[in-house]
Design an enzyme around this catalytic site. Structure first.
Site, PDB file in Angstrom:
ATOM      1  N   GLY A  17       0.791  -1.235   0.000  1.00 20.32           N
ATOM      2  CA  GLY A  17       0.000   0.000   0.000  1.00 20.32           C
ATOM      3  C   GLY A  17       0.818   1.278   0.000  1.00 20.32           C
ATOM      4  O   GLY A  17       0.396   2.288   0.558  1.00 20.32           O
ATOM      5  N   ASN A  19       1.345   3.086  -2.604  1.00 20.61           N
ATOM      6  CA  ASN A  19       0.544   4.044  -3.405  1.00 20.61           C
ATOM      7  C   ASN A  19      -0.593   4.620  -2.571  1.00 20.61           C
ATOM      8  O   ASN A  19      -0.873   5.809  -2.640  1.00 20.61           O
ATOM      9  CB  ASN A  19      -0.009   3.370  -4.660  1.00 20.61           C
ATOM     10  N   MET A  95      -4.902  -7.281  -6.486  1.00 13.02           N
ATOM     11  CA  MET A  95      -4.488  -8.330  -7.406  1.00 13.02           C
ATOM     12  C   MET A  95      -5.657  -9.192  -7.897  1.00 13.02           C
ATOM     13  O   MET A  95      -5.551 -10.410  -7.968  1.00 13.02           O
ATOM     14  CB  MET A  95      -3.407  -9.211  -6.740  1.00 13.02           C
ATOM     15  N   ARG A  96      -6.756  -8.532  -8.233  1.00 11.53           N
ATOM     16  CA  ARG A  96      -7.920  -9.259  -8.740  1.00 11.53           C
ATOM     17  C   ARG A  96      -8.547  -8.488  -9.886  1.00 11.53           C
ATOM     18  O   ARG A  96      -8.621  -7.269  -9.839  1.00 11.53           O
ATOM     19  CB  ARG A  96      -8.994  -9.390  -7.657  1.00 11.53           C
ATOM     20  N   LEU A  97      -9.027  -9.260 -10.869  1.00  9.41           N
ATOM     21  CA  LEU A  97      -9.774  -8.638 -11.971  1.00  9.41           C
ATOM     22  C   LEU A  97     -11.154  -8.272 -11.472  1.00  9.41           C
ATOM     23  O   LEU A  97     -11.790  -9.045 -10.754  1.00  9.41           O
ATOM     24  CB  LEU A  97      -9.951  -9.661 -13.091  1.00  9.41           C
ATOM     25  N   ASN A 112      -6.915   2.365 -12.218  1.00  8.70           N
ATOM     26  CA  ASN A 112      -5.886   1.387 -11.866  1.00  8.70           C
ATOM     27  C   ASN A 112      -4.525   1.974 -12.201  1.00  8.70           C
ATOM     28  O   ASN A 112      -4.425   2.864 -13.047  1.00  8.70           O
ATOM     29  CB  ASN A 112      -6.113   0.091 -12.665  1.00  8.70           C
ATOM     30  N   HIS A 114      -0.539   0.770 -13.282  1.00  7.42           N
ATOM     31  CA  HIS A 114       0.218  -0.390 -13.754  1.00  7.42           C
ATOM     32  C   HIS A 114       1.691   0.001 -13.925  1.00  7.42           C
ATOM     33  O   HIS A 114       1.987   1.045 -14.504  1.00  7.42           O
ATOM     34  CB  HIS A 114      -0.361  -0.889 -15.085  1.00  7.42           C
TER      35      HIS A 114
HETATM   36  C1  GRF Z   1       2.412  -0.929  -7.888  1.00  4.74           C
HETATM   37  O1  GRF Z   1       3.654  -1.001  -8.498  1.00  4.74           O
HETATM   38  C2  GRF Z   1       1.316  -0.867  -8.896  1.00  4.74           C
HETATM   39  O2  GRF Z   1       1.719  -0.326 -10.123  1.00  4.74           O
HETATM   40  C3  GRF Z   1       0.935  -2.315  -9.099  1.00  4.74           C
HETATM   41  O3  GRF Z   1       1.086  -2.893  -7.834  1.00  4.74           O
HETATM   42  C4  GRF Z   1       2.065  -2.182  -7.089  1.00  4.74           C
HETATM   43  C5  GRF Z   1       1.459  -1.863  -5.760  1.00  4.74           C
HETATM   44  O4  GRF Z   1       2.412  -1.372  -4.868  1.00  4.74           O
HETATM   45  N1  GRF Z   1      -0.400  -2.420  -9.636  1.00  4.74           N
HETATM   46  P1  GRF Z   1       1.985  -0.773  -3.470  1.00  4.74           P
HETATM   47  O5  GRF Z   1       1.156  -1.840  -2.734  1.00  4.74           O
HETATM   48  O6  GRF Z   1       1.193   0.463  -3.708  1.00  4.74           O
HETATM   49  O7  GRF Z   1       3.261  -0.500  -2.734  1.00  4.74           O
END
Ligand code: GRF
Length: 209
Positions: A17, A19, A95-97, A112, A114
């Site tokens: 987390g 982000n 990590m889910r669609l 989202n 990526h």
């Molecule tokens: C990030 O690199 C994001 O791009 C990908 O999953 C990672 C999540 O990292 N989808 P965090 O949990 O926010 O540290």
């Protein structure tokens, strides 16, 4: 949405987390007119839940094993997000669609992030796949989510050069730094009503950066 009303953000995260943290920090510094109103995770031990707890943000572990189908699981996520009157859903390492019932419930309101320049290297291992392919430039993509795997309309991208001795970890570290800038920026544009979706294209309206 009036100019003074903060956008209520619901964050879905499966992992550390970082982000989420960058978004919480941007909200608390008031550099974006938003508040993280709820955090949901499909992993009981996700550090993202601890971060939410530290900031006194309502947070829930929603166990996928308790649901008979992906759709029913998604319906429960919708229920909790709706209960918290969420305007914008942020997938931050979730990590889910998402199923179509979810995407339709929050039409054009799910983002989202990526860790690669889409449409190259979608999926769980974007950083590793780009590195193994031998690209010289990778990067970050923030996009609206649709039912596909990293396929929705692109909002923002930033390129990151791949260095000669990069490992998955060193490259991902630099990508993360860009993510912490880009995700709050995309939320800011959304909160200012500056994102206009036209088919596959997202126009950033005047005054946006
Ligand atoms: C990030 O690199 C994001 O791009 C990908 O999953 C990672 C999540 O990292 N989808 P965090 O949990 O926010 O540290």
């Amino acid at each position: 949405m009036s100019a003074t009303k903060k956008v209520k953000v619901g964050v879905l995260a499966s992992g550390s987390g970082t982000n989420l943290q960058a978004i919480i920090d941007a909200c608390e510094k008031e550099s974006i007119s938003a508040e993280v109103a709820v955090v949901l995770s499909d992993k009981e031990d996700a550090y993202a839940l601890k971060r939410a707890e530290k900031h006194k943000i309502p947070h829930f572990f929603v166990n996928p094993k308790n649901f008979s189908s992906r759709e029913n699981y998604n319906k429960e996520l919708i229920r909790i997000l709706s209960e918290h009157e969420i305007d914008l859903v942020i997938l931050a390492g979730f990590m889910r669609l998402m199923s179509s019932v979810f995407i339709q419930a929050f039409q054009n309101r799910v983002m989202n992030i990526h860790p690669a320049l889409l449409p190259s290297f979608p999926g769980t291992h974007g950083v590793r796949d780009a590195l193994e392919y031998g690209v010289k430039v990778s990067g970050v993509t923030v996009h609206f989510a649709d039912e596909g795997l990293d396929t929705g309309p692109i909002i923002l991208q930033e390129a990151i050069p791949v260095l000669e001795n990069d490992t998955e970890e060193t490259l991902h570290n630099r990508i993360h730094q860009a993510e912490y800038r880009l995700y709050p920026k995309a939320i800011k544009l959304f909160s200012e009503g500056k994102l206009k979706i036209e088919g596959r294209k997202v126009k950033i309206l005047e005054g946006g950066s």
